[in-house]
Design a protein around this motif. Structure first.
Motif, PDB file in Angstrom:
ATOM      1  N   GLN A 142       0.836  -1.202   0.000  1.00  0.00           N
ATOM      2  CA  GLN A 142       0.000   0.000   0.000  1.00  0.00           C
ATOM      3  C   GLN A 142       0.875   1.258   0.000  1.00  0.00           C
ATOM      4  OE1 GLN A 142      -3.017  -0.317   3.108  1.00  0.00           O
ATOM      5  NE2 GLN A 142      -3.078   1.904   3.180  1.00  0.00           N
ATOM      6  N   VAL A 143       2.028   1.162   0.669  1.00  0.00           N
ATOM      7  CA  VAL A 143       2.947   2.302   0.685  1.00  0.00           C
ATOM      8  C   VAL A 143       3.532   2.538  -0.704  1.00  0.00           C
ATOM      9  CG1 VAL A 143       5.123   3.158   1.628  1.00  0.00           C
ATOM     10  CG2 VAL A 143       3.488   2.005   3.119  1.00  0.00           C
ATOM     11  N   ALA A 150      -1.026   6.523   1.295  1.00  0.00           N
ATOM     12  CA  ALA A 150       0.251   5.941   1.702  1.00  0.00           C
ATOM     13  C   ALA A 150       0.959   6.883   2.667  1.00  0.00           C
ATOM     14  CB  ALA A 150       1.112   5.686   0.470  1.00  0.00           C
TER      15      ALA A 150
END
Lengths: 500, 188, 262
Positions: A142-143, A150
């Motif tokens: 997700q980052v 993020a």
């Protein structure tokens, strides 16, 4: 059809020098219980989705630029310019979700069937570590999207780490790679996401499979047949020898059917729904955002909103180790005994409780009733029926309700924030004076507006709120002048506002 | 499985005692010296290699004190009784930071020459709070933390009021001491 | 063989037709619709204005913006300035300038343009509730005592200072009125402190067609509820506004800090 002679001779030579073919065949044809049916396909499906992650992930690294300055534009480039690029991202994103779902179902099945008991304790421990690695992969993935979610997700992570006593600040610097979220942070998470965590996952999957082969696939649990370490192995091998079937092709058929079907479903979902994000650019000076994690982590988001503030830090820091510790220690807490769910009511109750809690928290996280709606005050209209037949003062009160951002937390006519109670029937719950007090002094999670509102503003607001009686009375009561008893004699409102 | 098990007894004998002639510390005499030398060299080498590895692993960016005085413009630009959103560039940035080398704060001018400078990060979990001039409240979009205009906590999960930056006025400019992402624990 | 063909076909469709699949992400950043078009202006209106001015510009708690007479009369610079800076002392917030998340000035100019072009089109021959009376309030204009007489003749039926004094007061059901036109006082000091003088004048000149309030053109109601066709002239408008303003500081007498009144 017989193999040509030179092929079989080459195969024999390779096997003689490496032992690879014998080992593979040993794994392929190892005997598994005859009753290992559809319940057993979820582990294989998890593995398949992991392989898809490896393939799509490696390809994505050929296109993605792990630099905070360029990650976002490289994602947009993949989506819009690279042929099939968006599909690759969609497959990677959805396969990540699918892998987690399959893994959780697999874990649930293993827990429900008591498979973690003797002699498979360490298989479960390796599985628990795999579960953590997978979740970590999902979070770091997700980052990689490097959008505002993020950025603020990292901020939340940093704030949690920061709460650790003594070492929090230092720990936070390790996580972020510096004093704030920056290019170094993305590089760190990139290294985690593409090197460290996949490496750990591959090693753990190897260990997990090795242990599965060593201890054999468990049979379906039978009530009244408890696991007894003294005799279990002997009996298991005897039974398997007698009634077992080779993994390939007997048991593998179901795995193949299920995995194939899941793969096609995955491609369909990816093609239909497309890739995840990227959302708005990760610019910390754009604050008109509503940070929210992916579905998988919504329950954590909900927990963070609902923990009581005075125990929050303790629970945030002590919770994860306790949960992980409990999961890992499970086979040592109950290593023997019955495996059938019908004989393990406590386990079933625990499982149902966990699943229900996670489900409820995820749904709550999706609707986030605790979050103010930042644009509600300018976008959520006063219902028309609350505008008609209202006095000029009451209409000013309706405006004040918007103007003071009350709508960000309170709904009327079903629209508006959900943090505070809906106000459609507030006049049936609170009297004029109670409304004044609630607005001025706050309480029950509502800020005190006392110093921010003039007496005229409070008067108008309360006049309008007093008309919100769930339509119980005909709208032909112009409330402002009559609702306040003896207003002319005792200006109580003005008194209250004069008080600090 | 059965094949594998059939093989294990043969190998197990070796595995249990892989080096029957070995002694503790790798033997005596020349062999013992070589073993000790090897251990020492590896330890020293590993220790030296660990210096850059651990340094970078722990923190590639942190300076001893990441905060610097940053100018937010003329102090007289801020009108009394108003709270405004001000962007600034973080003092520590690398070429690859992109948009993340920026940050922002809220400047509240209490009276001319007297300020409060708030971080945009909620004291609960760091989400960006938004200032609402009409109700004179800061609200957080994540978990519903609310603060009054002086930064004190009004409601919701935050354990304290908004983080405040130190400020000073130099040559008529309002400067804040910033650079580190604000958190519940004070600077390094 | 047939299965192979299907697979081949499927792969071709998947690879070749990727751009036609529903999952293809929309352009990023999303194309900006110019604010001076109908769609562009309405999108901003829905996010920033609809809360008070009502969906589609009518039946909100604040003045309706879908009012061709009003939009034609007020200069665009005034509409721009009010939207950008808000009106201090009233419920009109600042939407541009140094507000948090402001609408940039260029967008705001186009927004006003889009609003006037979409909602401000007077049909030929359509009666104007304002009768062309000047929109702007001139401080100090008008005579309150003359205004009182006009108010008694034309306004008091719908806007009685005390409900019990209203001709439409329902004696059978205390607290209610028999006529939905009767809405309540406009000389309530609290009401007057929340609104600007300009708001009062605009209300008298343009009315609120969406809520059944007439503009200067009438028709009005006599104190017993009968229709009065005679319209207001510019002088009467100023007198009425002066009359209402005279109540603003009347009661309570206590001096107040931080009041909304200008």
């Amino acid at each position: 059809m017989r193999m040509p002679r030179f092929l079989s001779r080459s195969a024999a030579m390779i096997d003689d020098r490496t032992g690879l073919i014998t080992a593979t065949q040993g794994a392929m044809y190892h005997r598994v219980p005859r009753n290992a049916k559809w319940w057993y396909v979820f582990g294989s499906a998890t593995l398949m989705f992991f392989i898809i992650q490896l393939v799509t992930g490696v390809l994505l690294t050929t296109l993605y630029v792990p630099s905070a300055a360029e990650a976002y534009s490289s994602l947009v480039y993949i989506d819009e310019k690279v042929p099939g690029g968006w599909m690759l991202r969609a497959l990677h994103g959805w396969s990540s979700n699918a892998m987690c779902v399959m893994m959780l179902i697999h874990m649930t099945q293993v827990f429900l069937h008591g498979t973690y008991k003797y002699p498979r304790e360490l298989t479960w421990v390796a599985g628990t570590l795999l579960c953590l690695t997978t979740l970590a992969l999902a979070f770091t993935g997700q980052v990689m999207r490097w959008d505002s979610n993020a950025y603020w997700g990292l901020g939340i992570g940093a704030a949690i780490v920061d709460r650790a006593p003594f070492i929090g600040n230092w720990l936070r610097a390790i996580v972020l790679g510096g004093p704030d979220i920056s290019g170094a942070t993305l590089s760190r998470f990139f290294a985690l996401h593409v090197f460290i965590l996949p490496g750990a996952a591959i090693a753990l999957i190897g260990l997990h499979l090795m242990l599965v082969l060593k201890n054999g696939i468990s049979e379906m649990p039978k009530p009244g047949a408890p696991v007894e370490p003294e005799t279990y192995r002997e009996e298991y091998h005897a039974r398997i020898k007698k009634t077992g079937v080779p993994f390939f092709p007997d048991a593998a058929r179901r795995d193949m059917v299920f995995c194939g079907a899941m793969l096609i479903v995955l491609i369909g979902i990816a093609a239909w729904f497309g890739p995840f994000g990227p959302g708005p650019v990760p610019d910390p000076t754009i604050i008109e955002v509503s940070p929210k994690p992916d579905t998988l982590f919504l329950w954590i988001f909900a927990v963070l909103a609902l923990l009581p503030p005075n125990t929050e830090t303790f629970l945030l820091l002590a919770g994860p180790p306790v949960i992980i510790g409990f999961l890992a220690a499970l086979p040592f807490i109950s290593p023997t005994g019955e495996r059938a769910p019908s004989r393990r009511p406590l386990s079933v109750v625990i499982l149902v409780a966990i699943v229900t809690a996670l489900g409820v928290l995820t749904v709550l996280g999706e609707y986030e009733p605790w979050s103010p709606r930042m644009r509600a005050w300018t976008s959520d209209t006063t219902p028309v029926e609350y505008v008609k037949h209202r006095s000029p003062l009451e209409l000013q009160g309706a405006l004040q309700l918007q103007y003071a951002q009350c709508r960000n937390c309170h709904s009327i006519g079903g629209i508006g924030g959900k943090r505070g109670p809906a106000l459609d029937a507030v006049a049936t719950r609170l009297s004029w004076d109670q409304l004044v007090r609630q607005i001025q002094q706050g309480g029950g999670n509502m800020p005190a507006y006392g110093k921010n509102l003039s007496s005229a503003e409070v008067e108008a607001l309360v006049a309008f709120l007093s008309t919100l009686d769930d339509q119980a009375q005909p709208a032909l009561i112009p409330g402002a002048m009559e609702a306040q008893p003896a207003r002319d004699e005792s200006p109580t409102v003005a008194d209250a506002s004069a008080a600090p | 499985m059965s094949d594998h098990e059939a093989q294990t007894p043969a190998t197990e004998g070796d595995a249990a005692n892989p080096c029957e002639n070995c002694e503790a510390n790798g033997g005596k005499g020349r062999r013992g010296f070589l073993f000790a030398a090897g251990t020492t060299l590896l330890t020293v080498g590993g220790g030296l290699a660990a210096v850059p590895i651990v340094t970078v692993a722990i923190d590639p960016g942190e300076a001893p004190n990441p905060n610097r005085w940053i100018s937010l413009g003329k102090a007289s630009n801020f009108k009394p009784d108003q709270t405004v959103f001000v962007k600034f560039i973080m003092p520590w940035s690398s070429p690859t930071d992109g948009e993340t080398n920026q940050n922002a704060c809220y400047v509240r001018c209490v009276e001319p020459g007297k300020f409060q400078v708030f971080a945009i990060n909620c004291a609960h979990l760091g989400c960006p709070v938004e200032w609402f001039a009409q109700s004179r409240l800061f609200m957080c979009p994540c978990h519903g933390g609310v603060y009054y205009e002086d930064g004190s906590r009004a409601s919701g999960p935050p354990p304290r009021g908004l983080f405040e930056y130190e400020w000073r006025i130099t040559d008529g400019n309002l400067e804040v001491f910033a650079g580190r992402l604000p958190g519940l624990q004070e600077g390094p | 063989m047939r299965l192979g063909l299907i697979c081949l076909l499927g792969t071709t469709v998947l690879v070749g037709g990727c751009n036609d699949l529903p999952g293809k992400p929309p352009p990023n950043p999303a194309p900006v619709i110019p604010a001076n078009t109908s769609a562009g202006f309405e999108a901003i209106y829905a996010e920033r204005c609809a809360g008070c001015h009502g969906n589609n510009g009518v039946l909100g708690a604040a003045r309706p913006m879908r009012d061709a007479d009003y939009l034609q009369s007020i200069p665009r610079e005034t509409l721009f300035a009010v939207t950008r800076n808000g009106v201090p002392g009233t419920r009109m917030p600042q939407m541009g300038g140094d507000a948090v998340d402001p609408i940039p000035d260029d967008v705001l100019h186009k927004f006003i343009e889009g609003m006037v072009d979409t909602w401000g089109v007077l049909k030929p021959g359509e009666p104007r509730p304002s009768r062309g009376i000047a929109w702007k309030h001139v401080p100090g204009s008008g005579d309150a005592s003359r205004g009182a007489a006009i108010f008694e003749a034309k306004c008091v039926y719908c806007h009685p200072a005390q409900m019990k004094a209203s001709a439409a007061y329902d004696l059978d059901r205390p607290g209610t009125v028999t006529d939905p036109l009767v809405v309540g006082s406009v000389v309530d000091p609290f009401y007057l402190r929340l609104v600007s003088d300009q708001h009062l004048r605009s209300s008298v000149v343009y009315g609120r067609a969406d809520l059944g309030m007439p503009g200067a053109a009438g028709p009005f109601r006599s104190p017993d509820g009968k229709e009065v066709a005679e319209p207001l002239d510019a002088e009467a408008v100023a007198d009425l506004v002066a009359y209402m303003i005279s109540f603003r500081d009347e009661w309570p007498t206590r001096a107040e800090k931080k009041d909304g009144a200008p």
